[in-house]
Each structure stands twice: as structure tokens, then as C-alpha cells.
Design a protein around this motif. Structure first.
Motif, PDB file in Angstrom:
ATOM      1  N   ALA A   1      -5.678  -6.519 -12.692  1.00 16.07           N
ATOM      2  CA  ALA A   1      -5.066  -5.302 -12.157  1.00 16.07           C
ATOM      3  C   ALA A   1      -5.214  -5.247 -10.641  1.00 16.07           C
ATOM      4  O   ALA A   1      -4.278  -4.869  -9.924  1.00 16.07           O
ATOM      5  CB  ALA A   1      -5.689  -4.072 -12.811  1.00 16.07           C
ATOM      6  N   GLU A   2      -6.377  -5.638 -10.128  1.00 14.18           N
ATOM      7  CA  GLU A   2      -6.590  -5.663  -8.677  1.00 14.18           C
ATOM      8  C   GLU A   2      -5.679  -6.697  -8.006  1.00 14.18           C
ATOM      9  O   GLU A   2      -5.119  -6.432  -6.938  1.00 14.18           O
ATOM     10  CB  GLU A   2      -8.055  -5.968  -8.358  1.00 14.18           C
ATOM     11  N   ASP A   3      -5.519  -7.859  -8.629  1.00 13.57           N
ATOM     12  CA  ASP A   3      -4.642  -8.900  -8.073  1.00 13.57           C
ATOM     13  C   ASP A   3      -3.189  -8.418  -8.023  1.00 13.57           C
ATOM     14  O   ASP A   3      -2.489  -8.638  -7.035  1.00 13.57           O
ATOM     15  CB  ASP A   3      -4.735 -10.187  -8.896  1.00 13.57           C
ATOM     16  N   ALA A   4      -2.747  -7.756  -9.090  1.00 16.21           N
ATOM     17  CA  ALA A   4      -1.384  -7.234  -9.123  1.00 16.21           C
ATOM     18  C   ALA A   4      -1.210  -6.125  -8.082  1.00 16.21           C
ATOM     19  O   ALA A   4      -0.174  -6.037  -7.421  1.00 16.21           O
ATOM     20  CB  ALA A   4      -1.034  -6.728 -10.515  1.00 16.21           C
TER      21      ALA A   4
ATOM     22  N   PRO B   1     -10.720 -11.512 -16.265  1.00 14.43           N
ATOM     23  CA  PRO B   1     -11.042 -10.092 -16.505  1.00 14.43           C
ATOM     24  C   PRO B   1      -9.838  -9.181 -16.205  1.00 14.43           C
ATOM     25  O   PRO B   1      -9.167  -9.336 -15.188  1.00 14.43           O
ATOM     26  CB  PRO B   1     -12.177  -9.809 -15.516  1.00 14.43           C
ATOM     27  N   VAL B   2      -9.603  -8.241 -17.086  1.00 15.20           N
ATOM     28  CA  VAL B   2      -8.452  -7.344 -16.957  1.00 15.20           C
ATOM     29  C   VAL B   2      -8.528  -6.555 -15.648  1.00 15.20           C
ATOM     30  O   VAL B   2      -7.522  -6.399 -14.957  1.00 15.20           O
ATOM     31  CB  VAL B   2      -8.360  -6.400 -18.170  1.00 15.20           C
ATOM     32  N   TYR B   3      -9.716  -6.069 -15.286  1.00 15.42           N
ATOM     33  CA  TYR B   3      -9.839  -5.282 -14.058  1.00 15.42           C
ATOM     34  C   TYR B   3      -9.451  -6.123 -12.838  1.00 15.42           C
ATOM     35  O   TYR B   3      -8.826  -5.626 -11.906  1.00 15.42           O
ATOM     36  CB  TYR B   3     -11.251  -4.702 -13.892  1.00 15.42           C
TER      37      TYR B   3
ATOM     38  N   ARG C   1      19.959   4.931  -0.470  1.00 13.42           N
ATOM     39  CA  ARG C   1      19.376   3.743   0.181  1.00 13.42           C
ATOM     40  C   ARG C   1      18.053   4.035   0.893  1.00 13.42           C
ATOM     41  O   ARG C   1      17.384   3.124   1.348  1.00 13.42           O
ATOM     42  CB  ARG C   1      20.375   3.136   1.180  1.00 13.42           C
ATOM     43  N   SER C   2      17.680   5.310   0.996  1.00 19.45           N
ATOM     44  CA  SER C   2      16.410   5.623   1.639  1.00 19.45           C
ATOM     45  C   SER C   2      15.244   5.506   0.654  1.00 19.45           C
ATOM     46  O   SER C   2      14.089   5.563   1.051  1.00 19.45           O
ATOM     47  CB  SER C   2      16.443   7.021   2.261  1.00 19.45           C
ATOM     48  N   LEU C   3      15.563   5.333  -0.636  1.00 15.83           N
ATOM     49  CA  LEU C   3      14.530   5.117  -1.652  1.00 15.83           C
ATOM     50  C   LEU C   3      14.516   3.645  -2.032  1.00 15.83           C
ATOM     51  O   LEU C   3      15.561   3.022  -2.184  1.00 15.83           O
ATOM     52  CB  LEU C   3      14.818   5.983  -2.880  1.00 15.83           C
ATOM     53  N   HIS C   4      13.324   3.104  -2.160  1.00 17.98           N
ATOM     54  CA  HIS C   4      13.164   1.673  -2.431  1.00 17.98           C
ATOM     55  C   HIS C   4      12.263   1.454  -3.633  1.00 17.98           C
ATOM     56  O   HIS C   4      11.474   2.320  -4.000  1.00 17.98           O
ATOM     57  CB  HIS C   4      12.538   0.961  -1.226  1.00 17.98           C
ATOM     58  N   ILE C   5      12.356   0.268  -4.176  1.00 18.78           N
ATOM     59  CA  ILE C   5      11.459  -0.112  -5.264  1.00 18.78           C
ATOM     60  C   ILE C   5      10.756  -1.402  -4.859  1.00 18.78           C
ATOM     61  O   ILE C   5      11.370  -2.336  -4.348  1.00 18.78           O
ATOM     62  CB  ILE C   5      12.208  -0.274  -6.607  1.00 18.78           C
ATOM     63  N   SER C   6       9.458  -1.401  -5.024  1.00 25.14           N
ATOM     64  CA  SER C   6       8.654  -2.581  -4.731  1.00 25.14           C
ATOM     65  C   SER C   6       7.820  -2.902  -5.958  1.00 25.14           C
ATOM     66  O   SER C   6       7.552  -2.024  -6.785  1.00 25.14           O
ATOM     67  CB  SER C   6       7.744  -2.337  -3.527  1.00 25.14           C
ATOM     68  N   GLY C   7       7.403  -4.134  -6.075  1.00 25.30           N
ATOM     69  CA  GLY C   7       6.592  -4.559  -7.207  1.00 25.30           C
ATOM     70  C   GLY C   7       5.698  -5.712  -6.821  1.00 25.30           C
ATOM     71  O   GLY C   7       5.799  -6.260  -5.727  1.00 25.30           O
ATOM     72  N   GLY C   8       4.823  -6.079  -7.717  1.00 24.37           N
ATOM     73  CA  GLY C   8       3.943  -7.208  -7.477  1.00 24.37           C
ATOM     74  C   GLY C   8       3.525  -7.826  -8.793  1.00 24.37           C
ATOM     75  O   GLY C   8       3.472  -7.147  -9.819  1.00 24.37           O
ATOM     76  N   MET C   9       3.265  -9.114  -8.762  1.00 25.81           N
ATOM     77  CA  MET C   9       2.883  -9.824  -9.971  1.00 25.81           C
ATOM     78  C   MET C   9       1.800 -10.843  -9.650  1.00 25.81           C
ATOM     79  O   MET C   9       1.846 -11.490  -8.602  1.00 25.81           O
ATOM     80  CB  MET C   9       4.098 -10.543 -10.551  1.00 25.81           C
TER      81      MET C   9
END
Length: 185
Positions: free
Chosen positions: A44-47, A39-41, A23-31
Motif C-alpha cells: 500500500a505504501e509503494d502504491a 507485506p500488504v502495508y 478539463r480542470s479536473l484530473h485523474i491520477s493513479g499509481g501501481m
């Protein structure tokens, strides 16, 4: 649909299995939502910004999405709200105006302070306006039981004091993005 419940659950379950349930390890993400000519770059910055937002949430273990960081359990609830709205509007041919109503009510409950932080307003016209609009919508669909039931579910989950309107506002924005002709179809 975007970010299906099974994928979110599988990511969390697989991560927990990989870490041995530590439980001391976590997973985070963004979309981030983008369109074809974005633009792809920049995408990537928004994500990356969405990910940083999630990591900045107390305790991490979150998902940055549509301008807010969500604990995974809260995100699962948001996903259920989104799915109910999409089903109501697309499959049941319910009122598309529910999407705008929920977004507007959520916007009405926020105010900007001098420090730029958003605070929740405890009482305001959004409550009587929201109660009226939802009751009116339910009454308009009283003869279509399936639509009426979905609208009643939304009204009940929003809460008597509209305490859950923020997540419904985000779910409505998500549903709006998905049901757009150029994206969802």
C-alpha cells in the motif's frame, strides 16, 4: 496482461463523462509490483508513493508506474511498447535478449548529477552500441519475417538518436516482470 489498454481508456473516458468533460479536473493513479509474500502495508505504501509521483508531475493527470510518472497518453504508448515486446518474446518466440538490450541501453543514457536528478545524455556510446545490437538482431532473424518486422518496428520507434529509449527501457522492464515464469503464467 497487466493494465490492459481497454481499462486505461475506460478509466479516462468514464472519468471525463463523470466530470462532464471538465478539463480542470484530473485523474491520477499509481501501481506497484509486489510478490505473494510482500507485506500488504508495504504494498500500500509503494502504491501510494507511485500515486504521489503521478500527482507531482506537472499538470497531474498521470500514472505512477515503475519509478516514473507518465501522462496517460504516454502511458498508453508505453503499454503498446510492452505489448509488442511480450508478443515478440512469448508468441513469436523472438529473442528474449531484446528485453535486456533495451533496458541496458536505457540505463546507459542516464547519468546522476550531483543533485541526484537524472538527466538525459544527448550523445554517447549507447547510440552506436544500440544501432549495432539492433541491426545484428534483425539480421539474425532475417528469414523469420514476423520477428524481423517486430524488431524493425522497435528500432524505428527507438529513433535514430535513441530519443525514445527511456520508454522502451521501462517497457522492457515491464515485459521482463510479466514474462517471468512465476508471475506471467
Amino acid at each position: 496482461h497487466i493494465v490492459p489498454k481497454k481499462i486505461v481508456k475506460r478509466i479516462i473516458d468514464d472519468f471525463n463523462a463523470y466530470t462532464g468533460g471538465n478539463r480542470s479536473l484530473h485523474i491520477s493513479g499509481g501501481m506497484a509490483f509486489i510478490h505473494g509474500k510482500y507485506p500488504v502495508y508495504q504494498a500500500a505504501e509503494d502504491a501510494a508513493q507511485a500515486l504521489e509521483m503521478a500527482k507531482g508531475l506537472s499538470g497531474k493527470d498521470a500514472f505512477g508506474f515503475l519509478g516514473k510518472a507518465w501522462k496517460w497518453s504516454d502511458f498508453a504508448r508505453l503499454r503498446d511498447q510492452y505489448a509488442l515486446l511480450v508478443k515478440l518474446v512469448e508468441e513469436k518466440n523472438g529473442p528474449k535478449s531484446i528485453i535486456q538490450v533495451l533496458q541496458r541501453l536505457a540505463q546507459m543514457t542516464e547519468k546522476r548529477t550531483s543533485k541526484g536528478k537524472i538527466e538525459k545524455i544527448l550523445w554517447g556510446p549507447f547510440q552506436w552500441l544500440g544501432a549495432y545490437q539492433l541491426a545484428r538482431m534483425i539480421d539474425q532473424y532475417r528469414k523469420q519475417e514476423s520477428i524481423k518486422q517486430s524488431l524493425e518496428t522497435i528500432r524505428e520507434d527507438v529513433g535514430p538518436f535513441f530519443e525514445n529509449i527511456h520508454s522502451w527501457g521501462v517497457a522492457a522492464r515491464w515485459a521482463q516482470l510479466f514474462t517471468r515464469k512465476e508471475y506471467g503464467k
